[in-house]
Design an enzyme around this catalytic site. Structure first.
Site, PDB file in Angstrom:
ATOM      1  CG  HIS A 123      -0.295  -0.040   2.538  1.00  8.91           C
ATOM      2  ND1 HIS A 123       0.272   1.069   3.128  1.00  8.91           N
ATOM      3  CD2 HIS A 123      -0.113  -1.059   3.416  1.00  8.91           C
ATOM      4  CE1 HIS A 123       0.767   0.747   4.311  1.00  8.91           C
ATOM      5  NE2 HIS A 123       0.552  -0.552   4.502  1.00  8.91           N
ATOM      6  CB  CYS A 139       1.627  -3.682   5.267  1.00 13.41           C
ATOM      7  SG  CYS A 139       0.067  -4.419   5.789  1.00 13.41           S
TER       8      CYS A 139
END
Length: 164
Positions: A123, A139
């Protein structure tokens, strides 16, 4: 003395927009074009292309103890996603909101690619200075300009390989 203020505003308006930090590199692996290969030790994400090349992006990876390696795939993608802290994050920091709507305070940035492995995502970020570091809860963070570019180049079901 409004002139300096007006001049500064005009110059800011004319300044070039932030640009993606991607670079084209030689790729010696045997992965199919469209495969994403992440090297956590190098803090790089590679999108394999045709003809022995890849697009390379600088990224932030999970802090020590929050890194995963293996093979997975993109389940779905969201432009301007909402961010919902995981239950573990909320236990560690009860002040976190249940949800953060899209916008400049959203930790997912402008786009998110959701992976089949646990709650992992590739992301954007609202913390660009974290790129190149082991800074996330697991992440893979990218500059917003880079995740926008990647978002346009990949599709759900793309294979993602994470190495050390």
């Amino acid at each position: 003395m409004k002139t300096p203020l007006l001049l500064a505003a005009a110059l800011a308006f004319l300044a070039p927009a932030a640009q993606a930090a991607s670079t084209q590199v030689e790729w010696l692996g045997d992965e199919k074009p469209g495969t994403i290969v992440i090297s956590t030790s190098e803090r790089k994400l590679h999108l394999v292309q045709e003809g022995g090349t890849a697009i390379q992006y600088p990224i932030a990876v999970g802090r020590e103890g929050a890194q995963w390696k293996g093979k997975t795939y993109i389940t779905h993608m969201r432009w301007k996603p909402e961010w919902r802290p995981t239950p573990r994050m909320r236990r560690e920091n009860p002040k976190l909101p249940e949800v953060v709507k899209p916008g400049p305070r959203n930790p997912l940035g402008v786009a998110a690619l959701y992976l089949a492995q646990d709650l992992l995502r590739i992301h954007g970020t609202n913390e660009p200075k974290s790129i190149g570091k082991a800074a996330s809860s697991g992440c893979f963070r990218m500059l917003n300009e880079d995740v926008s570019e990647l978002y346009d180049l990949v599709e759900p079901k793309a294979v993602v390989i994470v190495t050390e």
